[in-house]
Design an enzyme around this catalytic site. Sequence first.
Site, PDB file in Angstrom:
ATOM      1  N   HIS A 150      -2.966  -5.446  -5.837  1.00  0.00           N
ATOM      2  CA  HIS A 150      -3.474  -4.928  -7.113  1.00  0.00           C
ATOM      3  C   HIS A 150      -4.654  -5.754  -7.625  1.00  0.00           C
ATOM      4  O   HIS A 150      -4.611  -6.320  -8.708  1.00  0.00           O
ATOM      5  CB  HIS A 150      -2.339  -4.864  -8.148  1.00  0.00           C
ATOM      6  CG  HIS A 150      -1.348  -3.794  -7.833  1.00  0.00           C
ATOM      7  ND1 HIS A 150      -0.123  -4.043  -7.253  1.00  0.00           N
ATOM      8  CD2 HIS A 150      -1.422  -2.453  -7.993  1.00  0.00           C
ATOM      9  CE1 HIS A 150       0.526  -2.908  -7.082  1.00  0.00           C
ATOM     10  NE2 HIS A 150      -0.237  -1.926  -7.515  1.00  0.00           N
ATOM     11  N   GLN A 170       6.466   3.885   5.285  1.00  0.00           N
ATOM     12  CA  GLN A 170       5.380   4.831   5.078  1.00  0.00           C
ATOM     13  C   GLN A 170       5.783   6.282   5.356  1.00  0.00           C
ATOM     14  O   GLN A 170       5.331   7.188   4.656  1.00  0.00           O
ATOM     15  CB  GLN A 170       4.196   4.397   5.934  1.00  0.00           C
ATOM     16  CG  GLN A 170       2.849   4.461   5.291  1.00  0.00           C
ATOM     17  CD  GLN A 170       2.759   4.020   3.839  1.00  0.00           C
ATOM     18  OE1 GLN A 170       3.729   3.590   3.212  1.00  0.00           O
ATOM     19  NE2 GLN A 170       1.603   4.157   3.276  1.00  0.00           N
ATOM     20  N   HIS A 173      -7.204   0.639 -14.724  1.00  0.00           N
ATOM     21  CA  HIS A 173      -5.771   0.988 -14.683  1.00  0.00           C
ATOM     22  C   HIS A 173      -4.814  -0.112 -14.229  1.00  0.00           C
ATOM     23  O   HIS A 173      -3.615  -0.016 -14.483  1.00  0.00           O
ATOM     24  CB  HIS A 173      -5.555   2.252 -13.836  1.00  0.00           C
ATOM     25  CG  HIS A 173      -5.408   1.947 -12.379  1.00  0.00           C
ATOM     26  ND1 HIS A 173      -6.470   1.630 -11.577  1.00  0.00           N
ATOM     27  CD2 HIS A 173      -4.305   1.863 -11.591  1.00  0.00           C
ATOM     28  CE1 HIS A 173      -6.032   1.397 -10.356  1.00  0.00           C
ATOM     29  NE2 HIS A 173      -4.720   1.517 -10.339  1.00  0.00           N
ATOM     30  N   ASP A 174      -5.296  -1.169 -13.554  1.00  0.00           N
ATOM     31  CA  ASP A 174      -4.385  -2.248 -13.133  1.00  0.00           C
ATOM     32  C   ASP A 174      -4.848  -3.621 -13.616  1.00  0.00           C
ATOM     33  O   ASP A 174      -4.480  -4.647 -13.023  1.00  0.00           O
ATOM     34  CB  ASP A 174      -4.225  -2.264 -11.598  1.00  0.00           C
ATOM     35  CG  ASP A 174      -3.121  -1.327 -11.104  1.00  0.00           C
ATOM     36  OD1 ASP A 174      -2.120  -1.155 -11.834  1.00  0.00           O
ATOM     37  OD2 ASP A 174      -3.265  -0.760 -10.003  1.00  0.00           O
TER      38      ASP A 174
HETATM   39  C1  BYE Z   1       3.255   2.657  -5.242  1.00  0.00           C
HETATM   40  C2  BYE Z   1       3.856   2.069  -6.329  1.00  0.00           C
HETATM   41  C3  BYE Z   1       3.433   0.830  -6.720  1.00  0.00           C
HETATM   42  C4  BYE Z   1       2.435   0.205  -6.038  1.00  0.00           C
HETATM   43  F1  BYE Z   1       7.549   0.226   0.286  1.00  0.00           F
HETATM   44  C5  BYE Z   1       1.837   0.780  -4.953  1.00  0.00           C
HETATM   45  F2  BYE Z   1       7.552   2.158   1.150  1.00  0.00           F
HETATM   46  C6  BYE Z   1       2.240   2.038  -4.543  1.00  0.00           C
HETATM   47  F3  BYE Z   1       7.698   1.952  -0.928  1.00  0.00           F
HETATM   48  N1  BYE Z   1       1.619   2.608  -3.400  1.00  0.00           N
HETATM   49  N2  BYE Z   1       0.305   2.880  -3.359  1.00  0.00           N
HETATM   50  C7  BYE Z   1       0.005   3.295  -2.110  1.00  0.00           C
HETATM   51  C8  BYE Z   1       2.202   2.875  -2.193  1.00  0.00           C
HETATM   52  C9  BYE Z   1       1.190   3.295  -1.366  1.00  0.00           C
HETATM   53  N3  BYE Z   1       3.498   2.780  -1.784  1.00  0.00           N
HETATM   54  C10 BYE Z   1       3.763   3.055  -0.475  1.00  0.00           C
HETATM   55  N4  BYE Z   1       2.816   3.457   0.379  1.00  0.00           N
HETATM   56  C11 BYE Z   1       1.515   3.605  -0.001  1.00  0.00           C
HETATM   57  O1  BYE Z   1       0.655   3.993   0.800  1.00  0.00           O
HETATM   58  C12 BYE Z   1       5.169   2.921   0.003  1.00  0.00           C
HETATM   59  C13 BYE Z   1       5.637   1.502   0.007  1.00  0.00           C
HETATM   60  C14 BYE Z   1       5.016   0.715   1.167  1.00  0.00           C
HETATM   61  C15 BYE Z   1       7.148   1.452   0.140  1.00  0.00           C
HETATM   62 CL1  BYE Z   1       3.829   4.196  -4.776  1.00  0.00          CL
HETATM   63 ZN    ZN Z   2      -3.111   1.023  -9.034  1.00  0.00          ZN
END
Ligand code: BYE
Ligand code: ZN
Length: 541
Positions: free
Chosen positions: A254, A455, A294-295
């Site tokens: 972030h 993923q 936003h972050d």
């Molecule tokens: C989300 C929430 C908070 C921060 F571990 C980041 F599988 C995310 F849950 N994001 N942003 C992009 C992601 C992605 N979360 C995931 N994949 C992304 O590509 C899944 C995570 C690795 C997990 Cl949703």
């Molecule tokens: Zn973000």
Amino acid sequence: MNKMATKIIYFTVNGRPEQAEFSVNCSSQDVKDLFRSAAEAGPHDILKLYNRKGNIINISSNLEPNNPNSCYKLEVVASGCNSEPLGVELAGALGFDLSSMEKRLQCLEKKILIEAGNTPAVIYEMKKQVDLFREKLESVEHLSWLGLFKDLSESTHKPSPFYHKRALHKTKDECEHVREKFLQMSCLEVSEEVRQYLKTPTFDNWQWEDAEIMVLLQVMYTDLDFIATYNIETEVLQQFLFEVYRRYNNIPFHNFKHCFCVTQMMYGLMWLTDLRRKMDSTDLLIMLTSAVCHDLDHTGYNNAYQINARTELALRYNDISPLENHHCAVAFEILEKKESNIFKNVTLDQYKRIREGIIKCILATDMTRHNEILSKFKSILSLFDFDNKEHKDVLMMILIKVSDISNEARPMEVAEPWLDCLLQEFYNQSDIEKLEGLPVTPFMDRDKITKPSSQTGFIRFVLLPLFIELANLFPCLEQQIVDPVRKALDYYTEMEKALAREKQDRAPCENAVKIKDIPVAQSTTDKRQSSGLDASKPDTQ
Ligand code: BYE
Ligand code: ZN
């Protein structure tokens, strides 16, 4: 050649076959240490070694070499609690362990340096891990009883050669350096080719340094005509972008580059969907600025952590989207200063509308509200009306949400490093949760998830359903962002299969146990609940 003679000992520990190689003239202590680490035993655990006949044998340098068919069996017996208070006992153990580990690594490095001339990657990696662990122990106030805690806010301590702490906040020097570069570069003309490339989801952020990224953000404000429409002075926009840059922290995911990616995806979506013809300029200004902000000041720990650890933010915002409220508050802190207030020349009414819009958009990025917002969008989709303020508000929230989690819509070479960064941040959080005795967020646990398993679930259950709904309103997005996400799903599904095959080949019996321990379907459900993606369970965090 002075190749040293060695002997190989075959043994099992917890049913796992292992083999150890010793030089014939090593000490008994070396042999004991090696068995201790193979068994992952603590300094107070007792190790027992059995031979084929079931007799206990001495762990020493005189140990008879054997072969895989006459394996020894190694057993760990926990030392249990003794009369010493637990804290002191553990602190001693950990303190001793860490320093001795560091010393042993230094010795090892010295020896290898003499022989090989450089530090091999594996030693470097080990040093980094020990370093990281010490850093973690030192930074957790709750664990001050270990005697390692360093209050970094005082920042009077001298870093040891082993201790290269990277501060969360950017240093003044770091900021000034980037600001100078940015101001120098902002005089240069950005080519038409780059301006067009900037409008596509294939843009590769990894090719650009922070100062350049700031120039690109300036280009976005210019090419959407915001400078002219809202009478934004160049110096004010530059100061605003600098303050934004300064208040994104040095964390794996972030950070300022994430801010840029989200903003760039938002910018790309605006051009791809020809949004300028469908919504008014103020809505676009709200969306772009929300993405930029936003972050702000994210510290790398999510809302669940904030709430469980009862952080200042959770207390301030009564556990209600503490992070998103904070990001938004920092945004307006920047906008309150006249040198960085890009809205300083708009009317009061317009400012009110912009402020309300930005708050709405930034608060919508809390993933615990995912189902709520997506359901609302689905319910208005068939009758979507670009003249209806409520409809437009929901669309704006969907667009920032899509941009926020859109890494997998980008080319694989761009997206995959982002996943590594995210997992790094998640693992850091779960490590701290373990250290502090807080509930460990399951999808952040390095012992439970892998890259492909996390993923595939995320893309299937979160990303695709969201992207597909947006593509219902803008069919051109099907090819531009939905298809790449489908490709990413195939890629990670293949990787998951390959990983499973590899495991099967390596240790068939052990694998059976592991799969039983971590059911794939279960872990997917866990993730959705714990990340608050299930709207029916808003407070599972
Ligand atoms: C989300 C929430 C908070 C921060 F571990 C980041 F599988 C995310 F849950 N994001 N942003 C992009 C992601 C992605 N979360 C995931 N994949 C992304 O590509 C899944 C995570 C690795 C997990 Cl949703
Ligand atoms: Zn973000």
